[in-house]
Scaffold this active site. Sequence first.
Site, short mmCIF file in Angstrom:
data_model
loop_
_atom_site.label_atom_id
_atom_site.label_comp_id
_atom_site.label_asym_id
_atom_site.label_seq_id
_atom_site.Cartn_x
_atom_site.Cartn_y
_atom_site.Cartn_z
N ARG A 113 -0.66 -7.48 11.99
CA ARG A 113 -1.83 -6.98 13.47
C ARG A 113 -2.01 -7.49 14.16
NH1 ARG A 113 -5.66 -2.20 9.97
NH2 ARG A 113 -4.08 -0.55 9.95
N GLU A 172 0.35 3.91 0.94
CA GLU A 172 -0.24 5.09 1.56
C GLU A 172 0.95 6.29 2.87
OE1 GLU A 172 -3.38 3.37 2.33
OE2 GLU A 172 -4.12 3.15 0.50
N ARG A 225 -0.13 1.59 14.01
CA ARG A 225 -0.34 -0.02 12.82
C ARG A 225 -0.94 -0.36 11.53
NH1 ARG A 225 -4.21 4.17 14.06
NH2 ARG A 225 -6.00 4.66 12.49
N HIS A 226 0.01 0.67 10.74
CA HIS A 226 0.10 0.59 8.99
C HIS A 226 1.36 0.40 8.17
CE1 HIS A 226 -3.60 3.69 9.64
NE2 HIS A 226 -3.51 2.62 8.45
N ARG A 258 1.27 -1.29 -0.35
CA ARG A 258 0.12 0.06 -0.17
C ARG A 258 0.89 1.38 0.06
NH1 ARG A 258 -4.75 -1.80 2.39
NH2 ARG A 258 -4.79 -4.10 1.24
N SER A 299 -11.17 -8.23 7.52
CA SER A 299 -12.32 -7.09 6.16
C SER A 299 -12.71 -7.93 5.92
CB SER A 299 -11.53 -6.02 6.09
OG SER A 299 -12.27 -5.58 4.83
N GLU A 335 -8.66 -2.74 13.41
CA GLU A 335 -9.46 -4.25 12.56
C GLU A 335 -8.27 -5.09 11.48
OE1 GLU A 335 -10.47 -1.75 8.75
OE2 GLU A 335 -9.95 -3.35 7.63
#
Length: 428
Positions: free
Chosen positions: A402, A212, A218-219, A210, A354, A351
């Site tokens: 996670r 981002e 948490r990322h 990712r 998902s 989370e």
Amino acid sequence: MRTYLNGLNEIEDGKSVDVYGWVQETRKIKKLLFLILRDNTGVIQVTVKEDNVNNYDEVYGITRESVIRVNGNVNKKSVSRQGIEIVAMEVEILNMAETPLPMGVIDKVTTDFDTRLNNRFIDLRKIGNSLIFRFENELLFFIREYMHSEDFIEVHTPKIVAAATEGGADLFPVSYFEKKAYLNQSPQLYKEILMGSGFDKVFEVGPAFRAEKENTIRHLNEFTSIDVEVSFADDEYVMGVLENSLEYAINHAIDKIGKVLDENGYGIKKISTPFPRVTYSELIEYLQKNNFEIKFGDDFSPEASKFISQKYDSFYFITKWPAELRPFYTMPDKNNQNITNSFDLQLGDIEVCSGAQRIHNYEILEKNFLKKGLNENSFNFYIKAFKFGMPPHAGWGLGLERLVMNILKLNNVRESTLFPRDRSRLSP
RNA sequence: GCCUCGGUAGUGUAGCGGCCUAUCAUACGGGCCUGUCGAGCCCGUGACUCGGGUUCAAAUCCCGGCCGAGGCGCCA
């Protein structure tokens, strides 16, 4: 033959052994030298006496974290605290460590996380740190065992892809000869194509990327995703797969290494199913009653997630998310087009997984493309599979780091990543 | 992308205009010591992120760069 340090208790007193490892500590008393030797199974005191070895002076000058081989006799009547030691007859220095160390392994001073990551090879010599990955290994082993017992097959889909986006998340561009390509953010589209191929139940463990610019605990920009997809199944079915596999894996991992985890301060408890389920709408109402500025269609802010998590002490599902918060391939609810057959699995306020039932009808999928403003051409490889016999299907994707972070109650997802890739870190 | 905080020996810190020739711990080097195990005792080496500026005087104040921690936004 090499003897591992955790096997010394089974060896009879006085017997000769060969042990290998790192010199964790030295204590020097002129004509007597104690080395605390560490291998991946434990530590033992090695007592070196001048008269017993032929290279005493050399061994006396050994530095911490040097790698050695010791041949010696097991002494079970040792006055050392451990009650057992090895009296060295031969010490071979296999590799001398430089001094000073960039960070200590057993020093009393703390070390910044940044310094630890810059010297990760040493940081992982600390048992408490490497244990995180031993736990992850057990977890993954038992998840695989569960999946195989349920007739899932493990697959590997490409990580270099052509599609520009499946909506939302940014991708890392890579140069692919004369073409432009990207690192895949998820195996989602390929798992679905495999449903059209008749694989029926697949899972994959692999990296996801990712691009981002996040800066949180948490990322990660590269993480390990456990993905599952099942044909002729709906969201309820794959939620069952998810909670059952986690129950199986976590409880078996605890059976196997729970004691060591406890000894190192990771007190974790066994879990049971079913996990509680709460709908997105119920939580919106709950938050509104508690004076949160939030309405249907909003995502939960970190603050709201924390508030919700206080109601649960383990895993819980948030179900029936609004369509606008979910990707284009998510199946709408039969009775209410505004919500979807989707779910998140939460542990604490984070989370970890998902999933959803997916759209298997070509026309609806196409309509969703247009609604989300996506370019249909770049998805032809995917959507083609829906024209010639695509079964109904559902699945999920779970972030392994996670999951481990939350189960072990670590305070940063980088703690459960061997070599994290984040906004600024690209090395080691 | 926005915001807040930070950067002093190998590691971790104290100091926050002159008392700094910079504190303490730990590590490291040397010495004493034949049972240590947070070994002990003695001696020693070692640092103010970089570039400008303010001031009689800057580790300390201001501006910028670099690096880092975290929050938010964004995020199948």
